[in-house]
Design a protein around this motif. Structure first.
Motif, PDB file in Angstrom:
ATOM      1  N   ARG A 218      -3.653  -3.908   1.298  1.00 47.41           N
ATOM      2  CA  ARG A 218      -3.199  -2.792   0.839  1.00 47.41           C
ATOM      3  C   ARG A 218      -2.888  -2.658  -0.587  1.00 47.41           C
ATOM      4  N   HIS A 219      -3.342  -1.783  -1.628  1.00 43.80           N
ATOM      5  CA  HIS A 219      -2.776  -1.840  -2.879  1.00 43.80           C
ATOM      6  C   HIS A 219      -2.261  -0.495  -3.072  1.00 43.80           C
ATOM      7  N   TYR A 220      -1.061  -0.406  -3.480  1.00 44.93           N
ATOM      8  CA  TYR A 220      -0.243   0.648  -3.656  1.00 44.93           C
ATOM      9  C   TYR A 220      -0.327   1.038  -5.401  1.00 44.93           C
ATOM     10  N   LYS A 221      -1.047   1.938  -5.838  1.00 43.35           N
ATOM     11  CA  LYS A 221      -1.621   2.294  -7.208  1.00 43.35           C
ATOM     12  C   LYS A 221      -0.627   2.937  -7.873  1.00 43.35           C
ATOM     13  N   ASP A 222      -0.127   4.285  -7.396  1.00 39.11           N
ATOM     14  CA  ASP A 222       0.602   5.414  -8.603  1.00 39.11           C
ATOM     15  C   ASP A 222       1.668   5.840  -7.555  1.00 39.11           C
ATOM     16  N   LEU A 223       2.834   5.527  -8.126  1.00 40.38           N
ATOM     17  CA  LEU A 223       4.094   6.193  -7.789  1.00 40.38           C
ATOM     18  C   LEU A 223       4.724   7.426  -8.552  1.00 40.38           C
ATOM     19  N   LYS A 224       4.744   8.679  -7.813  1.00 42.70           N
ATOM     20  CA  LYS A 224       5.245   9.611  -8.638  1.00 42.70           C
ATOM     21  C   LYS A 224       6.552  10.293  -7.676  1.00 42.70           C
ATOM     22  N   GLN A 225       7.584  10.641  -8.666  1.00 43.50           N
ATOM     23  CA  GLN A 225       8.629  11.426  -8.134  1.00 43.50           C
ATOM     24  C   GLN A 225       8.455  12.851  -8.041  1.00 43.50           C
ATOM     25  N   HIS A 226       9.104  13.524  -7.097  1.00 42.96           N
ATOM     26  CA  HIS A 226       9.173  14.922  -7.001  1.00 42.96           C
ATOM     27  C   HIS A 226       9.930  15.625  -8.131  1.00 42.96           C
ATOM     28  N   PRO A 227       9.516  16.471  -8.694  1.00 42.31           N
ATOM     29  CA  PRO A 227      10.130  17.068 -10.078  1.00 42.31           C
ATOM     30  C   PRO A 227      11.484  17.777  -9.600  1.00 42.31           C
ATOM     31  N   THR A 228      11.699  18.177  -8.322  1.00 41.75           N
ATOM     32  CA  THR A 228      12.945  18.542  -8.304  1.00 41.75           C
ATOM     33  C   THR A 228      13.862  18.151  -7.102  1.00 41.75           C
ATOM     34  N   GLU A 229      13.379  17.143  -6.506  1.00 44.66           N
ATOM     35  CA  GLU A 229      13.951  16.724  -5.258  1.00 44.66           C
ATOM     36  C   GLU A 229      14.114  14.952  -5.488  1.00 44.66           C
ATOM     37  N   SER A 230      15.238  14.609  -5.874  1.00 49.34           N
ATOM     38  CA  SER A 230      15.217  13.315  -6.383  1.00 49.34           C
ATOM     39  C   SER A 230      15.203  12.121  -5.390  1.00 49.34           C
TER      40      SER A 230
ATOM     41  N   PHE B 239       6.147  10.207  -3.926  1.00 47.44           N
ATOM     42  CA  PHE B 239       4.663  10.059  -3.273  1.00 47.44           C
ATOM     43  C   PHE B 239       3.866   8.869  -3.718  1.00 47.44           C
ATOM     44  N   ILE B 240       3.302   7.935  -3.035  1.00 46.40           N
ATOM     45  CA  ILE B 240       2.757   6.873  -3.446  1.00 46.40           C
ATOM     46  C   ILE B 240       1.027   7.061  -3.063  1.00 46.40           C
ATOM     47  N   THR B 241       0.266   6.112  -3.901  1.00 42.55           N
ATOM     48  CA  THR B 241      -1.218   6.393  -3.341  1.00 42.55           C
ATOM     49  C   THR B 241      -1.612   5.013  -2.948  1.00 42.55           C
ATOM     50  N   SER B 242      -2.547   4.851  -2.040  1.00 42.45           N
ATOM     51  CA  SER B 242      -2.671   3.375  -1.331  1.00 42.45           C
ATOM     52  C   SER B 242      -4.293   3.174  -1.428  1.00 42.45           C
ATOM     53  N   LEU B 243      -4.707   2.065  -1.584  1.00 42.87           N
ATOM     54  CA  LEU B 243      -5.917   1.629  -1.312  1.00 42.87           C
ATOM     55  C   LEU B 243      -5.944   0.611  -0.184  1.00 42.87           C
ATOM     56  N   TYR B 244      -6.651   0.930   0.605  1.00 42.26           N
ATOM     57  CA  TYR B 244      -6.808   0.220   1.917  1.00 42.26           C
ATOM     58  C   TYR B 244      -7.933  -0.785   1.858  1.00 42.26           C
ATOM     59  N   LEU B 245      -7.908  -1.970   1.786  1.00 43.91           N
ATOM     60  CA  LEU B 245      -9.255  -2.896   1.343  1.00 43.91           C
ATOM     61  C   LEU B 245      -9.984  -3.391   2.767  1.00 43.91           C
ATOM     62  N   ARG B 246     -10.099  -2.464   3.673  1.00 46.07           N
ATOM     63  CA  ARG B 246     -11.086  -2.549   4.866  1.00 46.07           C
ATOM     64  C   ARG B 246     -11.734  -1.341   5.229  1.00 46.07           C
ATOM     65  N   ARG B 247     -12.971  -1.281   5.607  1.00 43.84           N
ATOM     66  CA  ARG B 247     -13.323  -0.037   5.951  1.00 43.84           C
ATOM     67  C   ARG B 247     -12.808   0.807   7.142  1.00 43.84           C
ATOM     68  N   GLU B 248     -12.547  -0.284   8.177  1.00 46.12           N
ATOM     69  CA  GLU B 248     -12.131   0.430   9.335  1.00 46.12           C
ATOM     70  C   GLU B 248     -10.444   0.803   9.118  1.00 46.12           C
TER      71      GLU B 248
ATOM     72  N   LYS C 296      -9.266   6.144  -0.230  1.00 47.77           N
ATOM     73  CA  LYS C 296      -8.486   5.031  -1.089  1.00 47.77           C
ATOM     74  C   LYS C 296      -8.218   5.988  -2.316  1.00 47.77           C
ATOM     75  N   ALA C 297      -6.997   6.107  -2.265  1.00 47.61           N
ATOM     76  CA  ALA C 297      -6.420   7.084  -3.266  1.00 47.61           C
ATOM     77  C   ALA C 297      -5.773   6.254  -4.509  1.00 47.61           C
ATOM     78  N   VAL C 298      -6.307   6.653  -5.690  1.00 49.34           N
ATOM     79  CA  VAL C 298      -5.925   5.972  -7.005  1.00 49.34           C
ATOM     80  C   VAL C 298      -4.706   6.607  -7.810  1.00 49.34           C
ATOM     81  N   THR C 299      -5.146   7.542  -8.136  1.00 52.92           N
ATOM     82  CA  THR C 299      -4.168   8.379  -8.972  1.00 52.92           C
ATOM     83  C   THR C 299      -3.732   9.869  -8.497  1.00 52.92           C
ATOM     84  N   LEU C 300      -2.226   9.937  -8.607  1.00 50.05           N
ATOM     85  CA  LEU C 300      -1.952  11.156  -7.994  1.00 50.05           C
ATOM     86  C   LEU C 300      -1.208  12.323  -9.211  1.00 50.05           C
ATOM     87  N   ALA C 301      -1.544  13.601  -9.360  1.00 44.60           N
ATOM     88  CA  ALA C 301      -0.886  14.476 -10.360  1.00 44.60           C
ATOM     89  C   ALA C 301      -0.449  15.615  -9.336  1.00 44.60           C
TER      90      ALA C 301
END
Length: 184
Positions: free
Chosen positions: A28-40, A44-53, A95-100
């Motif tokens: 599993r690759h964790y790709k992008d970490l974002k903090q909520h703008p008002t809740e410290s 949120f984190i995005t993840s690739l899972y390198l197995r189809r199943e 497979k999530a890469v980048t979160l906005a």
């Protein structure tokens, strides 16, 4: 100077899984970490899972600084659009890469993927996700049909304008940088 582990109950980057009586190493690759703008404590984190199943890729959320994580992208929350049948038939894993995250309205988010359906958005904080690249246009012969918005494959960055959620910027693979003024 100091770092704190935020992985809580997330799967480690590499682990053994049992598949029909044989051990397979999954990654599993964790790709992008974002903090909520008002809740410290909300991240949120995005993840690739390198197995189809499996259903291990996508977007995860924590409200307690990383002690406990919940997957926001599941079979029940994601609508694949035109790729729905293909995704189910081939057991495709997101497979999530980048979160906005929209800074003015954090309920609105979008992420890019490198799976069958290449980008998704939510307007309800991740309870439901819809493809950026297709729009449902109704039923034809008993099946939901879709119209393409012209973008079917992208893997790079995505961004939401800080004050106008209708403006999205998208890195379209190695082709171009695109701008949408109607929310994708």
């Amino acid at each position: 100077a100091r770092w704190q582990d935020m992985t809580g109950d997330l799967d480690p980057p590499q682990w053994q899984i049992n598949d029909s009586g044989r051990d397979i190493e999954a990654t599993r690759h964790y790709k992008d970490l974002k903090q909520h703008p008002t809740e410290s404590e909300t991240f949120f984190i995005t993840s690739l899972y390198l197995r189809r199943e499996g259903n291990g890729g996508g977007v995860y959320k924590t409200r307690d600084g990383g002690a406990h994580w919940v997957q926001l992208t599941t079979e029940k929350t994601v609508k694949y659009g035109w790729g729905e049948e293909h995704a189910r038939k081939n057991n495709v894993c997101l497979k999530a890469v980048t979160l906005a995250i929209n800074q003015a309205n954090p309920q609105k988010m979008a992420f890019t993927s490198n799976g069958i359906a290449q980008g998704f958005k939510t307007e309800d904080g991740g309870k439901s996700w819809y493809p950026l690249h297709t729009r449902a246009i109704g039923e034809v012969e008993g099946r939901e049909t879709y119209r393409s918005t012209g973008i079917e494959s992208y893997k790079a960055a995505i961004g939401v304008h800080p004050t106008n959620s209708q403006i999205l910027l998208l890195g379209y693979g190695d082709h171009a940088l695109l701008k949408s003024v109607d929310g994708g």
